[in-house]
Write a protein that holds these residues in place. Structure first.
Motif, mmCIF file in Angstrom:
data_model
loop_
_atom_site.group_PDB
_atom_site.id
_atom_site.type_symbol
_atom_site.label_atom_id
_atom_site.label_comp_id
_atom_site.label_asym_id
_atom_site.label_seq_id
_atom_site.Cartn_x
_atom_site.Cartn_y
_atom_site.Cartn_z
ATOM 1 N N VAL A 204 0.864 -1.185 0.000
ATOM 2 C CA VAL A 204 0.000 0.000 0.000
ATOM 3 C C VAL A 204 0.895 1.229 0.000
ATOM 4 O O VAL A 204 1.992 1.232 0.548
ATOM 5 C CB VAL A 204 -0.957 0.040 1.216
ATOM 6 C CG1 VAL A 204 -1.995 -1.057 1.129
ATOM 7 C CG2 VAL A 204 -0.202 -0.036 2.537
ATOM 8 N N THR A 205 0.428 2.288 -0.649
ATOM 9 C CA THR A 205 1.218 3.502 -0.755
ATOM 10 C C THR A 205 1.062 4.372 0.490
ATOM 11 O O THR A 205 0.137 4.194 1.282
ATOM 12 C CB THR A 205 0.791 4.315 -1.993
ATOM 13 O OG1 THR A 205 -0.542 4.811 -1.777
ATOM 14 C CG2 THR A 205 0.811 3.452 -3.255
ATOM 15 N N GLU A 206 1.965 5.337 0.636
ATOM 16 C CA GLU A 206 1.858 6.272 1.756
ATOM 17 C C GLU A 206 0.591 7.111 1.653
ATOM 18 O O GLU A 206 0.020 7.498 2.669
ATOM 19 C CB GLU A 206 3.098 7.165 1.815
ATOM 20 C CG GLU A 206 4.348 6.446 2.282
ATOM 21 C CD GLU A 206 4.171 5.766 3.638
ATOM 22 O OE1 GLU A 206 3.640 6.417 4.568
ATOM 23 O OE2 GLU A 206 4.553 4.587 3.762
ATOM 24 N N SER A 207 0.151 7.390 0.431
ATOM 25 C CA SER A 207 -1.095 8.158 0.279
ATOM 26 C C SER A 207 -2.286 7.357 0.778
ATOM 27 O O SER A 207 -3.236 7.919 1.332
ATOM 28 C CB SER A 207 -1.298 8.581 -1.181
ATOM 29 O OG SER A 207 -1.437 7.464 -2.030
ATOM 30 N N ASP A 208 -2.257 6.024 0.588
ATOM 31 C CA ASP A 208 -3.318 5.171 1.137
ATOM 32 C C ASP A 208 -3.366 5.304 2.655
ATOM 33 O O ASP A 208 -4.441 5.419 3.251
ATOM 34 C CB ASP A 208 -3.076 3.697 0.781
ATOM 35 C CG ASP A 208 -3.201 3.403 -0.697
ATOM 36 O OD1 ASP A 208 -4.011 4.066 -1.363
ATOM 37 O OD2 ASP A 208 -2.488 2.510 -1.180
ATOM 38 N N VAL A 209 -2.189 5.268 3.272
ATOM 39 C CA VAL A 209 -2.106 5.332 4.734
ATOM 40 C C VAL A 209 -2.550 6.702 5.233
ATOM 41 O O VAL A 209 -3.327 6.820 6.184
ATOM 42 C CB VAL A 209 -0.671 5.023 5.205
ATOM 43 C CG1 VAL A 209 -0.559 5.162 6.725
ATOM 44 C CG2 VAL A 209 -0.252 3.618 4.772
ATOM 45 N N ARG A 210 -2.101 7.766 4.562
ATOM 46 C CA ARG A 210 -2.442 9.120 4.988
ATOM 47 C C ARG A 210 -3.948 9.379 4.883
ATOM 48 O O ARG A 210 -4.528 10.100 5.692
ATOM 49 C CB ARG A 210 -1.690 10.140 4.136
ATOM 50 C CG ARG A 210 -0.199 10.232 4.408
ATOM 51 C CD ARG A 210 0.453 11.222 3.464
ATOM 52 N NE ARG A 210 -0.073 12.570 3.645
ATOM 53 C CZ ARG A 210 0.074 13.545 2.750
ATOM 54 N NH1 ARG A 210 0.683 13.305 1.605
ATOM 55 N NH2 ARG A 210 -0.403 14.740 2.998
#
Length: 250
Positions: A204-210
């Motif tokens: 998963v990307t950092e944008s998903d997490v954010r």
């Protein structure tokens, strides 16, 4: 895309970006329609009922936020916003308006495709749930007056339907599956974006997490909850989120 035709609508006023986005989507199997204005794009999406809508900012009529708001209120399509993630206000507004995710401008093909793939995995999971055997017993989770029906893809509060996006529904399903258990933002992002078989090793990307933080805030608001007075979802500082423990049944 498992051989099935999937439809995308691209709403972007910059011709170069639109051509690039449309090209990537066609290469991975989408039937693509495009428009350069927000109002025409919303009308187009209402006609073709796409699986995915890409919304750029800087549209000549209504802005990207209003475009996303109109799309999310009228359609069940997944919405991906194209914006500068350094603009935190726009990012939060886009997710708050109903975007399921975002991708950075200037566009990077690899990141864009990863975001599209993630949304289409959610689409496949949602479609499987909706197509479950109609004779099957409802798969319900209960927490006080809150009921989640995973077979009907519905959430009710005191019997009243609560309109959630697919992302918000998925987050709530994870939290209600184990009341009191803390889920980190990264774990929630993985469970929202990945298939069951990919949970251990998928990316998963950092944008998903954010974006999880904004989706949880929207979910709380729709449930009549707040971070200061948590009736349903509690923040565990520095760790993540959990459903406030209480009497439950399944």
């Amino acid at each position: 895309m498992d051989g099935e035709a999937v439809i995308a609508v691209v709403i972007e006023s910059d011709d170069a970006i639109s051509d690039r986005v449309c090209g990537v989507l066609r290469n991975i199997g989408f039937v693509v329609h495009d428009e350069s204005s927000g109002q025409r794009g919303v009308s187009l999406a209402a006609q073709v009922k796409p699986d995915l809508v890409i919304v750029g900012f800087g549209l000549p009529d209504i802005d990207g936020i209003e475009t996303i708001r109109r799309l999310s209120s009228a359609l069940e399509s997944y919405v991906l916003a194209l914006l500068d993630p350094a603009n935190e206000i726009k990012l939060v507004q886009a997710l708050d308006a109903g975007a399921d995710g975002y991708c950075s401008k200037p566009l990077r093909d690899g990141e864009f495709r990863a975001q599209v793939d993630a949304l289409m995995r959610r689409h496949a999971i949602s479609a499987r749930a909706r197509q479950s055997d109609p004779g099957q017993e409802p798969q319900q989770l209960r927490h006080g007056q809150l009921t989640l029906d995973s077979s009907g893809w519905e959430v009710r509060m005191d019997g009243v339907l609560v309109a959630l996006t697919a992302t918000e529904f998925s987050i709530l399903h994870v939290l209600m599956s184990a009341p009191g258990r803390v889920r980190s933002k990264r774990e929630l992002a993985r469970r929202v974006n990945l298939n069951e078989e990919d949970l251990d090793h998928g990316f998963v990307t950092e944008s998903d997490v954010r974006s999880i933080e904004v989706h949880v805030a929207n979910l709380r608001r729709k449930l009549g909850d707040s971070a200061r007075a948590s009736q349903w979802i509690e923040t565990v500082r520095g760790v993540g989120y959990r459903l406030v423990n209480g009497r439950t049944s399944a």
